[in-house]
Design an enzyme around this catalytic site. Structure first.
Site, PDB file in Angstrom:
ATOM      1  N   HIS A 177       7.856  -7.523  -1.261  1.00 55.85           N
ATOM      2  CA  HIS A 177       7.581  -6.816  -0.002  1.00 55.85           C
ATOM      3  C   HIS A 177       8.538  -7.314   1.091  1.00 55.85           C
ATOM      4  CE1 HIS A 177       4.127  -4.911  -1.674  1.00 55.85           C
ATOM      5  NE2 HIS A 177       3.353  -5.975  -1.709  1.00 55.85           N
ATOM      6  N   ARG A 218      -7.747   2.799  -5.488  1.00 54.37           N
ATOM      7  CA  ARG A 218      -8.823   3.331  -4.657  1.00 54.37           C
ATOM      8  C   ARG A 218      -8.928   4.826  -4.942  1.00 54.37           C
ATOM      9  NH1 ARG A 218      -9.711   5.359   0.593  1.00 54.37           N
ATOM     10  NH2 ARG A 218      -7.455   5.676   0.747  1.00 54.37           N
ATOM     11  N   LYS A 219      -8.063   5.640  -4.322  1.00 56.63           N
ATOM     12  CA  LYS A 219      -8.106   7.083  -4.574  1.00 56.63           C
ATOM     13  C   LYS A 219      -6.807   7.609  -5.172  1.00 56.63           C
ATOM     14  CE  LYS A 219     -11.572   8.620  -1.293  1.00 56.63           C
ATOM     15  NZ  LYS A 219     -11.825   9.454  -0.110  1.00 56.63           N
ATOM     16  N   TRP A 223       1.987   1.500  -8.788  1.00 59.31           N
ATOM     17  CA  TRP A 223       2.439   2.666  -9.564  1.00 59.31           C
ATOM     18  C   TRP A 223       3.917   2.508  -9.941  1.00 59.31           C
ATOM     19  CZ3 TRP A 223       2.791   8.295  -7.284  1.00 59.31           C
ATOM     20  CH2 TRP A 223       2.835   9.211  -8.341  1.00 59.31           C
ATOM     21  N   LYS A 258       0.800  -1.239   0.000  1.00 57.57           N
ATOM     22  CA  LYS A 258       0.000   0.000   0.000  1.00 57.57           C
ATOM     23  C   LYS A 258       0.819   1.269   0.000  1.00 57.57           C
ATOM     24  CE  LYS A 258      -2.427  -2.580  -0.656  1.00 57.57           C
ATOM     25  NZ  LYS A 258      -2.819  -2.626  -2.072  1.00 57.57           N
ATOM     26  N   THR A 312       3.300   0.377  -4.710  1.00 59.83           N
ATOM     27  CA  THR A 312       3.918  -0.709  -5.474  1.00 59.83           C
ATOM     28  C   THR A 312       3.391  -0.760  -6.918  1.00 59.83           C
ATOM     29  OG1 THR A 312       3.631  -1.907  -3.398  1.00 59.83           O
ATOM     30  CG2 THR A 312       4.517  -3.153  -5.262  1.00 59.83           C
TER      31      THR A 312
HETATM   32  P1  A3P Z   1      -5.079   4.491  -1.790  1.00 57.76           P
HETATM   33  O1  A3P Z   1      -5.729   3.316  -1.138  1.00 57.76           O
HETATM   34  O2  A3P Z   1      -4.661   5.550  -0.801  1.00 57.76           O
HETATM   35  O3  A3P Z   1      -5.875   5.068  -2.902  1.00 57.76           O
HETATM   36  P2  A3P Z   1       0.106  -0.674  -3.585  1.00 57.76           P
HETATM   37  O4  A3P Z   1       0.220  -0.536  -5.056  1.00 57.76           O
HETATM   38  O5  A3P Z   1       1.438  -0.659  -2.872  1.00 57.76           O
HETATM   39  O6  A3P Z   1      -0.766  -1.796  -3.199  1.00 57.76           O
HETATM   40  O7  A3P Z   1      -0.580   0.681  -3.066  1.00 57.76           O
HETATM   41  C1  A3P Z   1      -1.913   0.967  -3.391  1.00 57.76           C
HETATM   42  C2  A3P Z   1      -2.126   2.452  -3.233  1.00 57.76           C
HETATM   43  O8  A3P Z   1      -1.540   3.149  -4.354  1.00 57.76           O
HETATM   44  C3  A3P Z   1      -3.607   2.817  -3.244  1.00 57.76           C
HETATM   45  O9  A3P Z   1      -3.708   3.997  -2.441  1.00 57.76           O
HETATM   46  C4  A3P Z   1      -3.832   3.088  -4.722  1.00 57.76           C
HETATM   47  O10 A3P Z   1      -4.973   3.844  -5.000  1.00 57.76           O
HETATM   48  C5  A3P Z   1      -2.552   3.837  -5.075  1.00 57.76           C
HETATM   49  N1  A3P Z   1      -2.246   3.786  -6.498  1.00 57.76           N
HETATM   50  C6  A3P Z   1      -2.429   2.756  -7.358  1.00 57.76           C
HETATM   51  N2  A3P Z   1      -2.042   3.115  -8.595  1.00 57.76           N
HETATM   52  C7  A3P Z   1      -1.607   4.395  -8.529  1.00 57.76           C
HETATM   53  C8  A3P Z   1      -1.108   5.316  -9.503  1.00 57.76           C
HETATM   54  N3  A3P Z   1      -0.993   4.998 -10.770  1.00 57.76           N
HETATM   55  N4  A3P Z   1      -0.776   6.554  -9.064  1.00 57.76           N
HETATM   56  C9  A3P Z   1      -0.906   6.909  -7.765  1.00 57.76           C
HETATM   57  N5  A3P Z   1      -1.379   6.086  -6.804  1.00 57.76           N
HETATM   58  C10 A3P Z   1      -1.729   4.825  -7.182  1.00 57.76           C
END
Ligand code: A3P
Length: 304
Positions: A101, A264-265, A47, A42, A45
């Site tokens: 991770h 999500r956001k 991105w 979270k 990753t």
């Molecule tokens: P939120 O839940 O705050 O929206 P991971 O990829 O490590 O699992 O992290 C997920 C988080 O990164 C989520 O945050 C997700 O919305 C956000 N995320 C996913 N893709 C993204 C992107 N392209 N740019 C920015 N944030 C992104």
């Protein structure tokens, strides 16, 4: 957390990625030019996978043919302790990007001795816990042995997170492990903060390209290649693609859900909508205390 966690070398893991970790520790053989993407779940990753994949493949695909348009970033870059760890054929990596991770101190020794580069992404712990809690709501423990299938409420999840009991946690020890290693070998480990990547995306995309040994040429910059990569990998674009909206996915916890659980956001500071001021202050204080002698400052706030 709906799934049972086991402590190994000081960190907490669900059973399936722990088995992958143990196998990887013994057998994984990276190539020296592999790049390892590491993070606590979270922290950005998905991105990071998309951006690094787009950077490395920019000469192989046109704007409309990049695999990221039809495949999840998680199908473009495998997880060491899931796809690679569970499939012995993959132990000699023939891919140049591998995500994990696994905490620094538990990484396969072959990763350290091969000298391959590591990009580590971390994020304000207040946004990490909020993101993690929402994420866990979207998973179901099909086929996973678990002592509880109850959803945790945010307060319970927060408490566990503060105690260090979360996937690959504790958060602070995870960040500190990579931080200390990056102080020893800065040329090998690039430390990126999600919030900085959001604010100065162009700067960090160029920095990642240089770090991986694929810097952008002046011609590419003039032709907008950097901006195209940023647009391709933006939250708005990736989250709107059909492939990322549904489709079954197996998660590192061994649970199942859909690809859209990763989107999500995608904002900085959404914690303000979910954490009380007391919770925010507590995370701030723990962070101050844990990082006090490390030289690392997360620049997180105690309140809005
Ligand atoms: P939120 O839940 O705050 O929206 P991971 O990829 O490590 O699992 O992290 C997920 C988080 O990164 C989520 O945050 C997700 O919305 C956000 N995320 C996913 N893709 C993204 C992107 N392209 N740019 C920015 N944030 C992104």
């Amino acid at each position: 957390w709906k799934v049972d966690l086991y402590q190994y070398e000081g960190f907490w893991f669900p059973l399936q990625p722990l088995e992958g970790l143990l196998l990887a520790q013994d057998y994984f053989k990276p190539q020296p030019n592999d790049v390892i993407l590491s993070s606590l779940p979270k922290s950005g990753t998905t991105w990071l996978k998309a951006l690094t994949f787009a950077i490395l493949t920019r000469s192989s695909f046109g704007e409309s043919t990049n695999p990221l348009l039809s495949r999840s970033p998680h199908d473009c870059v495998p997880f060491l302790e899931l796809e690679i760890g569970s499939n012995p054929q993959n132990f000699n990596s023939n891919v140049s990007l591998v995500a994990t991770h696994i905490p620094y101190t538990s990484l396969p020794k072959s990763i350290i001795s091969s000298g391959c580069k590591i990009i580590y992404i971390f994020r304000d712990p207040k946004d990490v816990i909020v993101s993690l809690w929402h994420f866990s709501q979207k998973l179901s423990p099909e086929g996973v042995q678990t002592s509880t299938t109850e959803d945790l409420d945010l307060k319970e999840a927060f408490e566990l997170f503060c105690e260090g009991v979360s996937i690959a946690g504790s958060y602070w020890n995870h960040v500190l492990g990579y931080w200390r290693a990056s102080l020893e070998s800065p040329e090998r480990i690039l430390f990126i903060k999600y919030e900085n990547l959001k604010n100065e995306t162009i700067y960090y995309v160029k920095k990642m390209a240089e770090f991986m040994g694929y810097p952008f040429s002046l011609e590419e910059e003039v032709n907008g290649v950097v901006q195209n990569i940023i647009n391709l990998c933006s939250f708005e674009n990736l989250s709107s693609l059909e492939v990322n909206q549904s489709g079954p996915r197996q998660f590192l916890s061994g649970m199942v859900g859909e690809n859209n659980a990763f989107f999500r956001k995608g904002r900085v500071g959404d914690w303000k909508n979910h954490l009380t001021p007391e919770m925010a202050t507590r995370l701030y204080q723990i962070t101050e205390q844990k990082l006090s002698s490390s030289g690392l400052t997360l620049h997180i706030s105690a309140n809005a």
